[in-house]
Design a protein around this motif. Structure first.
Motif, PDB file in Angstrom:
ATOM      1  N   ALA A 252       0.803  -1.220   0.000  1.00  0.00           N
ATOM      2  CA  ALA A 252       0.000   0.000   0.000  1.00  0.00           C
ATOM      3  C   ALA A 252       0.832   1.264   0.000  1.00  0.00           C
ATOM      4  N   ALA A 253       2.122   1.144   0.280  1.00  0.00           N
ATOM      5  CA  ALA A 253       2.927   2.338   0.466  1.00  0.00           C
ATOM      6  C   ALA A 253       3.459   2.899  -0.844  1.00  0.00           C
ATOM      7  N   ARG A 254       3.929   4.144  -0.741  1.00  0.00           N
ATOM      8  CA  ARG A 254       4.698   4.787  -1.795  1.00  0.00           C
ATOM      9  C   ARG A 254       3.911   5.083  -3.054  1.00  0.00           C
ATOM     10  N   SER A 255       2.690   5.546  -2.931  1.00  0.00           N
ATOM     11  CA  SER A 255       1.935   6.051  -4.075  1.00  0.00           C
ATOM     12  C   SER A 255       1.651   7.522  -3.856  1.00  0.00           C
ATOM     13  N   PRO A 256       1.749   8.352  -4.914  1.00  0.00           N
ATOM     14  CA  PRO A 256       1.341   9.740  -4.767  1.00  0.00           C
ATOM     15  C   PRO A 256      -0.135   9.821  -4.400  1.00  0.00           C
ATOM     16  N   ILE A 257      -0.520  10.926  -3.820  1.00  0.00           N
ATOM     17  CA  ILE A 257      -1.915  11.116  -3.438  1.00  0.00           C
ATOM     18  C   ILE A 257      -2.798  10.970  -4.671  1.00  0.00           C
ATOM     19  N   GLY A 258      -3.844  10.155  -4.577  1.00  0.00           N
ATOM     20  CA  GLY A 258      -4.766   9.960  -5.683  1.00  0.00           C
ATOM     21  C   GLY A 258      -4.389   8.844  -6.628  1.00  0.00           C
ATOM     22  N   CYS A 259      -3.218   8.230  -6.466  1.00  0.00           N
ATOM     23  CA  CYS A 259      -2.768   7.146  -7.347  1.00  0.00           C
ATOM     24  C   CYS A 259      -2.814   5.830  -6.573  1.00  0.00           C
ATOM     25  N   SER A 260      -3.859   5.061  -6.796  1.00  0.00           N
ATOM     26  CA  SER A 260      -4.025   3.810  -6.059  1.00  0.00           C
ATOM     27  C   SER A 260      -3.401   2.619  -6.771  1.00  0.00           C
ATOM     28  N   GLN A 261      -3.111   2.753  -8.051  1.00  0.00           N
ATOM     29  CA  GLN A 261      -2.543   1.660  -8.820  1.00  0.00           C
ATOM     30  C   GLN A 261      -1.118   1.988  -9.239  1.00  0.00           C
ATOM     31  N   ARG A 262      -0.189   1.080  -8.926  1.00  0.00           N
ATOM     32  CA  ARG A 262       1.221   1.290  -9.263  1.00  0.00           C
ATOM     33  C   ARG A 262       1.632   0.226 -10.269  1.00  0.00           C
ATOM     34  N   ILE A 263       2.048   0.650 -11.433  1.00  0.00           N
ATOM     35  CA  ILE A 263       2.334  -0.270 -12.526  1.00  0.00           C
ATOM     36  C   ILE A 263       3.822  -0.258 -12.840  1.00  0.00           C
ATOM     37  N   LEU A 264       4.409  -1.448 -12.868  1.00  0.00           N
ATOM     38  CA  LEU A 264       5.754  -1.625 -13.397  1.00  0.00           C
ATOM     39  C   LEU A 264       5.589  -2.080 -14.841  1.00  0.00           C
ATOM     40  N   LEU A 265       6.091  -1.304 -15.769  1.00  0.00           N
ATOM     41  CA  LEU A 265       5.966  -1.594 -17.197  1.00  0.00           C
ATOM     42  C   LEU A 265       7.356  -1.840 -17.762  1.00  0.00           C
ATOM     43  N   CYS A 266       7.567  -3.032 -18.324  1.00  0.00           N
ATOM     44  CA  CYS A 266       8.890  -3.413 -18.817  1.00  0.00           C
ATOM     45  C   CYS A 266       8.835  -3.857 -20.267  1.00  0.00           C
ATOM     46  N   ALA A 267       9.836  -3.450 -21.023  1.00  0.00           N
ATOM     47  CA  ALA A 267      10.105  -4.087 -22.310  1.00  0.00           C
ATOM     48  C   ALA A 267      11.004  -5.274 -22.024  1.00  0.00           C
ATOM     49  N   ALA A 268      10.705  -6.417 -22.631  1.00  0.00           N
ATOM     50  CA  ALA A 268      11.480  -7.626 -22.347  1.00  0.00           C
ATOM     51  C   ALA A 268      11.708  -8.398 -23.632  1.00  0.00           C
ATOM     52  N   GLY A 269      12.867  -9.024 -23.709  1.00  0.00           N
ATOM     53  CA  GLY A 269      13.195  -9.865 -24.839  1.00  0.00           C
ATOM     54  C   GLY A 269      13.426 -11.291 -24.390  1.00  0.00           C
ATOM     55  N   LEU A 270      14.635 -11.775 -24.599  1.00  0.00           N
ATOM     56  CA  LEU A 270      14.954 -13.159 -24.259  1.00  0.00           C
ATOM     57  C   LEU A 270      15.594 -13.288 -22.886  1.00  0.00           C
ATOM     58  N   SER A 271      15.656 -12.200 -22.142  1.00  0.00           N
ATOM     59  CA  SER A 271      16.238 -12.225 -20.791  1.00  0.00           C
ATOM     60  C   SER A 271      15.211 -11.708 -19.792  1.00  0.00           C
ATOM     61  N   PRO A 272      14.320 -12.556 -19.319  1.00  0.00           N
ATOM     62  CA  PRO A 272      13.307 -12.111 -18.354  1.00  0.00           C
ATOM     63  C   PRO A 272      13.898 -11.653 -17.037  1.00  0.00           C
ATOM     64  N   GLN A 273      15.199 -11.887 -16.853  1.00  0.00           N
ATOM     65  CA  GLN A 273      15.842 -11.453 -15.612  1.00  0.00           C
ATOM     66  C   GLN A 273      15.697  -9.951 -15.377  1.00  0.00           C
ATOM     67  N   VAL A 274      15.589  -9.168 -16.453  1.00  0.00           N
ATOM     68  CA  VAL A 274      15.492  -7.715 -16.263  1.00  0.00           C
ATOM     69  C   VAL A 274      14.250  -7.344 -15.461  1.00  0.00           C
ATOM     70  N   ILE A 275      13.229  -8.189 -15.513  1.00  0.00           N
ATOM     71  CA  ILE A 275      11.998  -7.900 -14.779  1.00  0.00           C
ATOM     72  C   ILE A 275      12.224  -8.051 -13.280  1.00  0.00           C
ATOM     73  N   THR A 276      12.800  -9.186 -12.863  1.00  0.00           N
ATOM     74  CA  THR A 276      13.053  -9.387 -11.439  1.00  0.00           C
ATOM     75  C   THR A 276      14.146  -8.453 -10.933  1.00  0.00           C
ATOM     76  N   GLU A 277      15.122  -8.161 -11.764  1.00  0.00           N
ATOM     77  CA  GLU A 277      16.185  -7.223 -11.357  1.00  0.00           C
ATOM     78  C   GLU A 277      15.622  -5.830 -11.125  1.00  0.00           C
ATOM     79  N   THR A 278      14.734  -5.389 -12.015  1.00  0.00           N
ATOM     80  CA  THR A 278      14.111  -4.067 -11.841  1.00  0.00           C
ATOM     81  C   THR A 278      13.202  -4.060 -10.618  1.00  0.00           C
ATOM     82  N   PHE A 279      12.414  -5.111 -10.459  1.00  0.00           N
ATOM     83  CA  PHE A 279      11.538  -5.226  -9.297  1.00  0.00           C
ATOM     84  C   PHE A 279      12.364  -5.162  -8.013  1.00  0.00           C
TER      85      PHE A 279
END
Length: 380
Positions: free
Chosen positions: A4-31
Motif C-alpha cells: 500500500a505504500a509509496r503512491s502519490p496522493i490519488g494514485c491507487s494503482q502502481r504499474i511496473l511496465l517493462c520491455a522484455a526480450g529473451l532475458s526475463p531477468q530484467v523484470i526481477t532485477e528491476t523489481f
C-alpha cells in the motif's frame, strides 16, 4: 513490507511496465531494485511488452514452472512481499502481433519495428489514461528499438507522477541465465568461462532517466484516439511547433503549420482580410464600423477579379453595409473548417475569435499565440 505504500496522493494503482526480450531477468532485477531502494515502489501490477518467445520465457522462468524456477514468487518471498497483491499473469504479458495477428517471434524487419512501435504506443496511451495509476517504465529489456519506443511513448504520454529507468547489473551477472536478483543467501554461480562467481558481489543499480513530458502539449484526439506511432509523433510535432500561418492567395488555401486548409474564394477573402489587419496592427473589426464592407470587398476583388460574377453579387449584397449575420456566418464556417481539419485544440491559434464583451465584441485573429512574424502571404 506492504503493497500500500509509496503512491502519490490519488494514485491507487502502481504499474511496473517493462520491455522484455529473451532475458526475463530484467523484470526481477528491476523489481528488486525498486523494492529495496530507500523509497520502495511496490507495484500492484506488472505489465510486460515482449515477443512470442519472450512471453514464453517470462511465463516459464518467472511464473508457471516448478517452485525452483518461479523466480518472481521466490523474489516476493525473499522480500516479504505478498504476490497476491500484484497482478502479473497472461493478461498483463502483451505480445507484439505480426501481420497475421499471431505473436511476433522477433523484431527483424522494418515492418516488425513499426508494429512494435504501434503496440508500445497503444499500451502506454491506455495505461496513462487512468488518473489513478502511477507508472514506472523500464527500458532495460528487449531489442534496443523497443527500449527507444517505450521511452519515447513515455515522453509523449507520461504524467508528472510517472518515472522511467534502466536497471544496471554488474558484470559478470548481467544477462547471466541463472541470475535473477541477489538472493538473501548468497550462492556460487559459473560464468560463461565456467569460472566461479559469488552473488554476494552482484550489484544492481536503478538509473532514473529524466524525460521531457509532452502530454500537456497534446490535444484530446492524440490522447484518446487509436493512431499509429508515426501519426502520433507527426501530430505531436505539429502541436509543439510554434503556430505558422501562410495564406496562398492563388490557390485560396491557408497553411496552418504544415497543414493546408482550402477555402472557397469568399471565405479565403474574409480570412485574408483579418490576417492583413493583424499584420497592419489595426484593431479588431466590428460589423457596425464604417468601411468594413469596402475593406472586405477590396480583398475579395483581389482574389476573384473585378469582373467576376461572384464579386458583383457580393458587392450588391453589401451595398447597404455589412450586417452581423454576414460576419457571424463567415466566421462560423471558417472556424468550423479549421476545427474539423486540424482538431479543436490545434486550431485555436488560427481561429477568428471575438474580443470584448457581447454585444460590443469585435472579431480578429486570435492574437495570444499568433504573432505578426508568424503570418505570411504567398502571392505572385
Amino acid at each position: 513490507m506492504t503493497n500500500a505504500a509509496r503512491s502519490p496522493i490519488g494514485c491507487s494503482q502502481r504499474i511496473l511496465l517493462c520491455a522484455a526480450g529473451l532475458s526475463p531477468q530484467v523484470i526481477t532485477e528491476t523489481f528488486y531494485a525498486l523494492a529495496t531502494r530507500d523509497d520502495p515502489f511496490i507495484p500492484t501490477a506488472i505489465h510486460i511488452i515482449t515477443t512470442a518467445e519472450g512471453a514464453d520465457r517470462v511465463r516459464l522462468t518467472l511464473l508457471e514452472s516448478d517452485p525452483e524456477e518461479q523466480h518472481f514468487y521466490r523474489l516476493c518471498a525473499d522480500l516479504d512481499i505478498d504476490p497476491g497483491g500484484i497482478r502479473f499473469d497472461g493478461e498483463t504479458i502483451h505480445q507484439i502481433p505480426a501481420d497475421d495477428k499471431k505473436p511476433l517471434d522477433d523484431i527483424r524487419s522494418l515492418a516488425d519495428n513499426e508494429t512494435a512501435a504501434d503496440t508500445i504506443t497503444a499500451i502506454v496511451r491506455r495505461l496513462t489514461a487512468d488518473p489513478q495509476t502511477i507508472i514506472h517504465a523500464s527500458i532495460a529489456g528487449g531489442r534496443k528499438t523497443m527500449g527507444f519506443y517505450l521511452g519515447y511513448a513515455m515522453s509523449l504520454f507520461g504524467r508528472e507522477q510517472d518515472r522511467l529507468s534502466h536497471v544496471l547489473v554488474s558484470p559478470p551477472f548481467e544477462s547471466h541465465p541463472q541470475f535473477y536478483y541477489p538472493p538473501p543467501k548468497p550462492k556460487v554461480l559459473r560464468d560463461h568461462n565456467k569460472r566461479p562467481i559469488h552473488t554476494r558481489d552482484a550489484e544492481i543499480t536503478l538509473a532514473d532517466i529524466p524525460f521531457v513530458r509532452l502530454r500537456g502539449h497534446l490535444d484530446s484526439s492524440i490522447l484518446g484516439e487509436s493512431m499509429s506511432y508515426s501519426e502520433t509523433v507527426s501530430r505531436t510535432q505539429r502541436n509543439v511547433n510554434p503556430p505558422k500561418l501562410i495564406l496562398d492567395s492563388n490557390n485560396k488555401t491557408i497553411h496552418c503549420g504544415d497543414h493546408p486548409v482550402p477555402l472557397t474564394p469568399s471565405l479565403f477573402a474574409f480570412y485574408a482580410w483579418f490576417a492583413r489587419r493583424l499584420l497592419a496592427g489595426t484593431p479588431g473589426i466590428h460589423w457596425t464600423q464604417e468601411n468594413v464592407s469596402e475593406e472586405y470587398l477590396e480583398e475579395y476583388v483581389h482574389i476573384v477579379g473585378e469582373y467576376s460574377a461572384d464579386y458583383e453579387n457580393a458587392r450588391d449584397s453589401l451595398r447597404r453595409g455589412m450586417d452581423q449575420d454576414f460576419m457571424d456566418q463567415k466566421t462560423s464556417k471558417i472556424n468550423g473548417l479549421l476545427k474539423r481539419s486540424l482538431g479543436k485544440e490545434p486550431a485555436t491559434p488560427y481561429l477568428i475569435s471575438p474580443i470584448g464583451v457581447i454585444p460590443e465584441s469585435r472579431c480578429r485573429l486570435k492574437g495570444l499565440t499568433l504573432k505578426k512574424e508568424q503570418v505570411r502571404f504567398l502571392e505572385t
